[in-house]
Design an enzyme around this catalytic site. Structure first.
Site, mmCIF file in Angstrom:
data_model
loop_
_atom_site.group_PDB
_atom_site.id
_atom_site.type_symbol
_atom_site.label_atom_id
_atom_site.label_comp_id
_atom_site.label_asym_id
_atom_site.label_seq_id
_atom_site.Cartn_x
_atom_site.Cartn_y
_atom_site.Cartn_z
ATOM 1 N N ASP A 245 -3.568 3.163 14.287
ATOM 2 C CA ASP A 245 -2.759 3.707 13.204
ATOM 3 C C ASP A 245 -3.290 5.084 12.854
ATOM 4 O O ASP A 245 -4.135 5.642 13.563
ATOM 5 C CB ASP A 245 -2.718 2.753 11.998
ATOM 6 C CG ASP A 245 -4.080 2.567 11.327
ATOM 7 O OD1 ASP A 245 -5.026 3.332 11.628
ATOM 8 O OD2 ASP A 245 -4.199 1.665 10.491
ATOM 9 N N ARG B 170 0.858 -1.183 0.000
ATOM 10 C CA ARG B 170 0.000 0.000 0.000
ATOM 11 C C ARG B 170 0.894 1.233 0.000
ATOM 12 O O ARG B 170 1.518 1.571 1.010
ATOM 13 C CB ARG B 170 -0.923 0.016 1.219
ATOM 14 C CG ARG B 170 -1.771 1.291 1.268
ATOM 15 C CD ARG B 170 -3.004 1.179 2.132
ATOM 16 N NE ARG B 170 -2.735 1.094 3.550
ATOM 17 C CZ ARG B 170 -3.669 1.234 4.503
ATOM 18 N NH1 ARG B 170 -4.931 1.467 4.159
ATOM 19 N NH2 ARG B 170 -3.352 1.121 5.770
#
Length: 558
Positions: free
Chosen positions: A458, A170
């Site tokens: 996160d 990603r």
């Protein structure tokens, strides 16, 4: 590969402003930098135009009012004939996918996790320091060549077993720049290169041939898209990159995260734009909640309860999941479920048992809805996820054949949060402030994935926290016990949390905490909130501070 084989200029137009640490030259070769420069020159202006379209949309006010299924793309949705490409090698079975940063230890743990795929994350789970960006590329380079290992501070050695997951990368979202690499403009000025093209370009350039030789390919996850035009740009980048490297069209595959509210209304169009390179859609639940708050920031009737009370069974989230599965399977694409963020604790076995039961229920629900696989944030959750999907799939690698013709999702289903239930509490406010500070303290220190309260936090989860506080404050929400959320209250809680966290901290930790407080104040306690906290925090603490420290170090060596 040589520069003649890739069609890139061996004398790159990119200027490197980061320190060249050991082995960095293996990644930052003239040919690789030239490849990234070519992508930036070709596509940088289109990326800028699309980002400006985002800015204009929010600047016009009340963006949520304009969310709708597009009339100008109805022909794409109404055409039943088109399909995405069939699953690429290594992506047929995705019933359990690990996610995480690209640190050396995490790479080894992920490859040994037993997951079917691993999403190596340069975005939400990585604080994009210069070291993390290049070191992450080195770790992936070694992993693909079977030469990655790790020895921890206690001398314990970690090695990778024979069977490993399919790697998916990603890159950073379109909105983030890489300030340590600049592109010289025609007028003689320099500008930062899009971080997305840096992460994508370096990984593809160095690893495409090796991945193809191993019977797989370069596979990606695409974050935070807000329209099918942004997906079209990625598709054009893929096409150009394959031509430059001389690899077959369609070798690159990408799963797009549907993690913004605008993208939920363009799922089919996004699949269509990427159809020859598509490997499906993912339900990015955390960023999706964040996006819902942003799009309805001006609306008091769109206030959500405490973060912990917004789940995938909340009606607006359930509608989003139903639409994603229906859309994917109608087009032959994988539907991948959301994150299980629990981090097991040996010191609290009762909490671990309860959390594993919740994870089982969550993954069983996703498998029952028709998802083909799902995400977990910790290796200890892989088997739980696998078991839940095996119970539904049996020996089948996926359930792409399962259609959902009876599912009908309307605009109201996607945006109406009035039936969410739950409540806003002072404890929820305090938790949002505390988690933001704890996470941001770690982030400015270079850690992008942080275990807090047995959950893996996160960037996306902290975006929810800070945006919820802004939303509650802006609308002077009254909590369950009658307390009105005011700036005075938030600042009092902020000061109390800072004092508690600073009590046992050393001087460097207190410095990071001061930075975290500044980021929180500048992205939450302001009238005009920024789109992402990462822009402010990156510029002030990962770039300016690192360049200052690098300059001081160079003076010391002189």
């Amino acid at each position: 590969m040589t520069s003649s084989e890739t069609g890139t200029d061996p004398a790159p137009a990119l200027q490197v402003h980061g320190e060249l640490l050991p082995r960095f030259e293996e990644i930052l070769t003239p040919e690789a930098l030239g490849f990234v420069a070519t992508l930036a020159e070709r596509f940088g202006s289109r990326r800028d135009e699309l980002l400006q379209a985002r800015v204009d949309r929010y600047a016009a006010g009340r963006p949520g009012d304009h969310l709708a299924f597009r009339e100008d793309t109805a022909a794409v949705r109404d055409d039943p004939a088109w399909r995405v490409a069939p699953p690429a090698p290594g992506l047929e079975d995705r019933r359990a996918e690990m996610t995480g940063p690209t640190t050396r230890k995490m790479v080894v743990n992920a490859l040994n996790s037993g997951a079917r795929a691993w999403m190596a994350d340069f975005e939400d789970a990585t604080a994009p320091t210069w070291f993390n960006v290049v070191d992450g590329q080195l770790n992936l380079y070694d992993a693909i060549r079977g030469q990655v290992d790790f020895t921890d501070e206690r001398g314990k050695r970690y090695e990778v077993g024979a069977e490993t997951p399919t790697i998916m990368v990603r890159p950073r979202g379109w909105h983030l720049d890489e300030a340590h690499l600049t592109l010289r403009q025609a007028q003689g000025t320099e500008r930062a290169v899009p971080g997305s093209l840096v992460d994508f370009g370096l990984y593809l350039f160095h690893n495409a041939a090796a991945l193809i030789a191993k019977g797989a390919g370069p596979y990606f996850y695409l974050p935070k898209l807000e329209s099918h035009l942004e997906a079209r740009l990625w598709n054009d980048v893929f096409t150009a990159a394959q031509e430059l490297l001389g690899i077959p069209y369609g070798t690159i595959r990408a799963t797009c995260l549907i993690e913004t509210t605008p993208a939920a209304f363009e799922m089919e169009e996004i699949l269509y734009e990427l159809r020859d390179h598509s490997s499906g859609l993912n339900a990015g639940r955390w960023d999706y909640i964040f996006s819902m708050i942003k799009n309805f920031a001006e609306d008091a009737d769109h206030v959500l309860p405490d973060r912990s009370q917004v789940t995938m069974t909340s009606p607006f989230m359930a509608a989003y999941a139903d639409l994603l599965v229906k859309t994917c399977h109608a087009r032959g694409a994988h539907a991948i479920g959301g994150m299980a963020a629990f981090v097991p604790s040996r010191s609290n076995p009762d909490a671990t048992t309860a959390a594993l039961a919740k994870t089982t229920a969550d993954k069983s629900r996703e498998a029952g809805l028709g998802f083909d696989g799902s995400w977990v944030a910790h290796p200890a959750l892989v088997q739980t996820c696998l078991d839940a999907f095996v119970a539904v799939l049996g020996d089948r690698p996926n359930q792409l054949e399962r259609q959902r013709p009876g599912v009908s999702v309307t605009r109201k289903d996607l945006v109406d949060v009035s039936t969410t239930g739950g409540e806003v509490t002072v404890d929820g406010l305090r938790t949002n402030v505390r988690i933001s500070l704890e996470y941001l303290s770690a982030w400015v220190g270079g850690a992008g994935a942080v275990a807090i309260d047995n959950l893996m936090e996160d960037a996306a989860t902290v975006e929810i926290s800070r945006m919820q506080v802004w939303h509650w404050l802006h609308h002077r929400v009254r909590t369950a016990d009658g307390t009105v959320v005011t700036e005075e209250l938030v600042r009092r809680i902020l000061a109390e949390v800072v004092d508690t966290l600073a009590a046992d901290a050393d001087e460097p930790a207190r410095g990071r905490l001061d930075a975290a407080r500044e980021v929180f104040e500048q992205t939450c306690l302001v009238e005009e909130w920024p789109q992402f906290f990462t822009g402010y925090a990156y510029g002030h603490f990962l770039v300016e501070q690192s360049l200052i420290e690098q300059g001081l170090a160079e003076q010391g060596r002189a």
